[in-house]
Design a protein around this motif. Sequence first.
Motif, PDB file in Angstrom:
ATOM      1  N   LEU A   1      -4.705  -9.164  -8.837  1.00 51.65           N
ATOM      2  CA  LEU A   1      -5.029  -8.181  -7.809  1.00 51.65           C
ATOM      3  C   LEU A   1      -5.700  -8.839  -6.606  1.00 51.65           C
ATOM      4  N   THR A   2      -6.633  -9.728  -6.873  1.00 49.79           N
ATOM      5  CA  THR A   2      -7.349 -10.381  -5.780  1.00 49.79           C
ATOM      6  C   THR A   2      -6.405 -11.247  -4.951  1.00 49.79           C
ATOM      7  N   ARG A   3      -5.542 -11.987  -5.621  1.00 48.48           N
ATOM      8  CA  ARG A   3      -4.605 -12.836  -4.877  1.00 48.48           C
ATOM      9  C   ARG A   3      -3.652 -12.004  -4.042  1.00 48.48           C
ATOM     10  N   VAL A   4      -3.083 -10.963  -4.628  1.00 48.27           N
ATOM     11  CA  VAL A   4      -2.140 -10.122  -3.893  1.00 48.27           C
ATOM     12  C   VAL A   4      -2.818  -9.490  -2.675  1.00 48.27           C
ATOM     13  N   ALA A   5      -4.049  -9.009  -2.852  1.00 43.86           N
ATOM     14  CA  ALA A   5      -4.764  -8.388  -1.727  1.00 43.86           C
ATOM     15  C   ALA A   5      -5.083  -9.409  -0.646  1.00 43.86           C
ATOM     16  N   ARG A   6      -5.507 -10.605  -1.044  1.00 37.29           N
ATOM     17  CA  ARG A   6      -5.811 -11.645  -0.056  1.00 37.29           C
ATOM     18  C   ARG A   6      -4.565 -11.998   0.758  1.00 37.29           C
ATOM     19  N   GLU A   7      -3.452 -12.226   0.081  1.00 39.37           N
ATOM     20  CA  GLU A   7      -2.221 -12.593   0.780  1.00 39.37           C
ATOM     21  C   GLU A   7      -1.705 -11.443   1.636  1.00 39.37           C
ATOM     22  N   PHE A   8      -1.918 -10.224   1.176  1.00 39.95           N
ATOM     23  CA  PHE A   8      -1.531  -9.036   1.939  1.00 39.95           C
ATOM     24  C   PHE A   8      -2.221  -9.037   3.304  1.00 39.95           C
ATOM     25  N   VAL A   9      -3.528  -9.283   3.296  1.00 36.85           N
ATOM     26  CA  VAL A   9      -4.290  -9.307   4.548  1.00 36.85           C
ATOM     27  C   VAL A   9      -3.848 -10.482   5.421  1.00 36.85           C
ATOM     28  N   GLU A  10      -3.631 -11.630   4.815  1.00 40.65           N
ATOM     29  CA  GLU A  10      -3.181 -12.804   5.565  1.00 40.65           C
ATOM     30  C   GLU A  10      -1.843 -12.531   6.249  1.00 40.65           C
ATOM     31  N   ASP A  11      -0.953 -11.847   5.554  1.00 38.42           N
ATOM     32  CA  ASP A  11       0.356 -11.533   6.137  1.00 38.42           C
ATOM     33  C   ASP A  11       0.234 -10.530   7.277  1.00 38.42           C
ATOM     34  N   LEU A  12      -0.676  -9.573   7.133  1.00 37.07           N
ATOM     35  CA  LEU A  12      -0.918  -8.634   8.230  1.00 37.07           C
ATOM     36  C   LEU A  12      -1.425  -9.370   9.464  1.00 37.07           C
ATOM     37  N   ALA A  13      -2.407 -10.236   9.254  1.00 39.03           N
ATOM     38  CA  ALA A  13      -2.989 -10.978  10.378  1.00 39.03           C
ATOM     39  C   ALA A  13      -1.931 -11.834  11.069  1.00 39.03           C
ATOM     40  N   ALA A  14      -1.057 -12.470  10.291  1.00 43.90           N
ATOM     41  CA  ALA A  14       0.001 -13.303  10.858  1.00 43.90           C
ATOM     42  C   ALA A  14       1.003 -12.474  11.656  1.00 43.90           C
ATOM     43  N   ASP A  15       1.046 -11.167  11.377  1.00 46.25           N
ATOM     44  CA  ASP A  15       1.972 -10.272  12.073  1.00 46.25           C
ATOM     45  C   ASP A  15       1.332  -9.617  13.294  1.00 46.25           C
ATOM     46  N   GLY A  16       0.100  -9.990  13.621  1.00 43.32           N
ATOM     47  CA  GLY A  16      -0.551  -9.438  14.799  1.00 43.32           C
ATOM     48  C   GLY A  16      -1.303  -8.149  14.563  1.00 43.32           C
ATOM     49  N   VAL A  17      -1.493  -7.767  13.305  1.00 44.92           N
ATOM     50  CA  VAL A  17      -2.229  -6.534  12.994  1.00 44.92           C
ATOM     51  C   VAL A  17      -3.725  -6.808  13.125  1.00 44.92           C
ATOM     52  N   ILE A  18      -4.417  -5.957  13.863  1.00 43.93           N
ATOM     53  CA  ILE A  18      -5.863  -6.110  14.033  1.00 43.93           C
ATOM     54  C   ILE A  18      -6.643  -5.088  13.215  1.00 43.93           C
ATOM     55  N   TYR A  19      -5.985  -4.007  12.814  1.00 41.48           N
ATOM     56  CA  TYR A  19      -6.576  -3.041  11.896  1.00 41.48           C
ATOM     57  C   TYR A  19      -5.484  -2.507  10.988  1.00 41.48           C
ATOM     58  N   GLY A  20      -5.758  -2.504   9.690  1.00 36.16           N
ATOM     59  CA  GLY A  20      -4.788  -1.994   8.740  1.00 36.16           C
ATOM     60  C   GLY A  20      -5.451  -1.169   7.660  1.00 36.16           C
ATOM     61  N   GLU A  21      -4.704  -0.223   7.125  1.00 35.06           N
ATOM     62  CA  GLU A  21      -5.148   0.539   5.965  1.00 35.06           C
ATOM     63  C   GLU A  21      -4.136   0.296   4.843  1.00 35.06           C
ATOM     64  N   VAL A  22      -4.609  -0.186   3.725  1.00 36.08           N
ATOM     65  CA  VAL A  22      -3.745  -0.518   2.594  1.00 36.08           C
ATOM     66  C   VAL A  22      -3.919   0.549   1.518  1.00 36.08           C
ATOM     67  N   ARG A  23      -2.809   1.142   1.126  1.00 34.03           N
ATOM     68  CA  ARG A  23      -2.884   2.182   0.104  1.00 34.03           C
ATOM     69  C   ARG A  23      -2.338   1.652  -1.226  1.00 34.03           C
ATOM     70  N   TRP A  24      -3.004   2.054  -2.279  1.00 39.03           N
ATOM     71  CA  TRP A  24      -2.586   1.633  -3.613  1.00 39.03           C
ATOM     72  C   TRP A  24      -3.236   2.551  -4.638  1.00 39.03           C
ATOM     73  N   ALA A  25      -2.653   2.600  -5.845  1.00 40.24           N
ATOM     74  CA  ALA A  25      -3.091   3.537  -6.879  1.00 40.24           C
ATOM     75  C   ALA A  25      -3.776   2.795  -8.022  1.00 40.24           C
ATOM     76  N   PRO A  26      -5.103   2.813  -8.084  1.00 33.21           N
ATOM     77  CA  PRO A  26      -5.825   2.090  -9.137  1.00 33.21           C
ATOM     78  C   PRO A  26      -5.363   2.426 -10.554  1.00 33.21           C
ATOM     79  N   GLU A  27      -4.948   3.677 -10.781  1.00 28.59           N
ATOM     80  CA  GLU A  27      -4.553   4.077 -12.134  1.00 28.59           C
ATOM     81  C   GLU A  27      -3.316   3.334 -12.637  1.00 28.59           C
ATOM     82  N   GLN A  28      -2.596   2.667 -11.747  1.00 28.12           N
ATOM     83  CA  GLN A  28      -1.404   1.927 -12.150  1.00 28.12           C
ATOM     84  C   GLN A  28      -1.699   0.466 -12.509  1.00 28.12           C
TER      85      GLN A  28
END
Length: 371
Positions: free
Chosen positions: A89-116
């Motif tokens: 989970l930590t790795r996926v979230a870290r890379e998710f943010v890195e990919d957003l930043a590389a795409d020029g995103v300055i603010y993002g909201e990430v949705r996900w379902a903890p129960e899964q």
Amino acid sequence: MPIDQHGDADLQGLSIRGLPKVSLHDHLDGGVRPATIIELGDAIGLDVPESDADDLADWFAEKSDSGSLVEYLKTFDLTTAVMQTREGLTRVAREFVEDLAADGVIYGEVRWAPEQHLARGLSLEEVVAAVQEGIDQGEDAAERAGTDIRVGQLITAMRHTDRSLEIAELAVAWRGRGAVGFDIAGPEDGFPASNHRAAFDFLASEFFPATVHAGEAAGLDSIRGALIDGRALRLGHGVRIAEDLEVVSSEADEVYVKFGDLARWVRDREIPLELSPSSNLQTGAITQWGTTLEDHPFDLLYQLGFAVTVNVDNRTMSRTSLTRELALLAETFDYTLDDLEAFQLNAAAGAFLAVEEREELIELIAEGFDR
């Protein structure tokens, strides 16, 4: 306007990737790097359909392009399987943010379902903490690289299960620690927002914002339920609000449209539509209007003054990025830099942030587009 292999495009001499962007509708388990799936899958003995990252990316694109939301959602069985440990989970979230930043995103909201993400013994608190740790690491890595990005969690409940009140309480408990809002996702048709009225009542009592998936696999009744039962401040997709619009005549470049009460309410209240063009094509959300991007009611909604925003939904499944989505729209509808800026300003205005922070975000977007 040619689009390169990375989905970028030249717009008035500018790279769209370099423009400041806001991402509101982006699923964590829909944005896992194929290479990461292979590595994490190998570590836990998971049977992954392809051993090469490019081939796995092709597999996702093929399986997702079915025209059915139900079939589309089946591809998540693979991504969620590698997101059952703290490390995963930590790795996926870290890379998710890195990919957003590389795409020029300055603010993002990430949705996900903890129960899964409880299959390997983690608790709800532990999975949220693991994802937040990854987000923090991604933000820090972006800062070290000279890029500023902020990402908030949208804690999501699955609409076909009965844990929504528990998940809503979890989201509120993490307010101020990374969670900025709540969502319900999963099979939309047959699982209305009213099934989760207790959760939405609790969120309203705590003044905690919600966005609701609606108007994707189901129509106007689903949107109505999201607004009334869910008190949604934004509509997840919401593309089928166009069903409440009747084109009565078209003359030259002028289109005359009759609004239904629901469409007028959404437009007049400036309720943001979290539109995801490529995903909407893949899941069949726009089938009644056609099967190509030209048929998407995005431009009609935009021209009529709806608060349209542009999103990726699931980067891995749609093999896309926010840059690519904007480039496709610009190419299809001849949008200019001013149009792309308007989409970002709509998203900034609809972000689940304090008004001062939204104003700061709007200033950053305006400055970035002016440059």
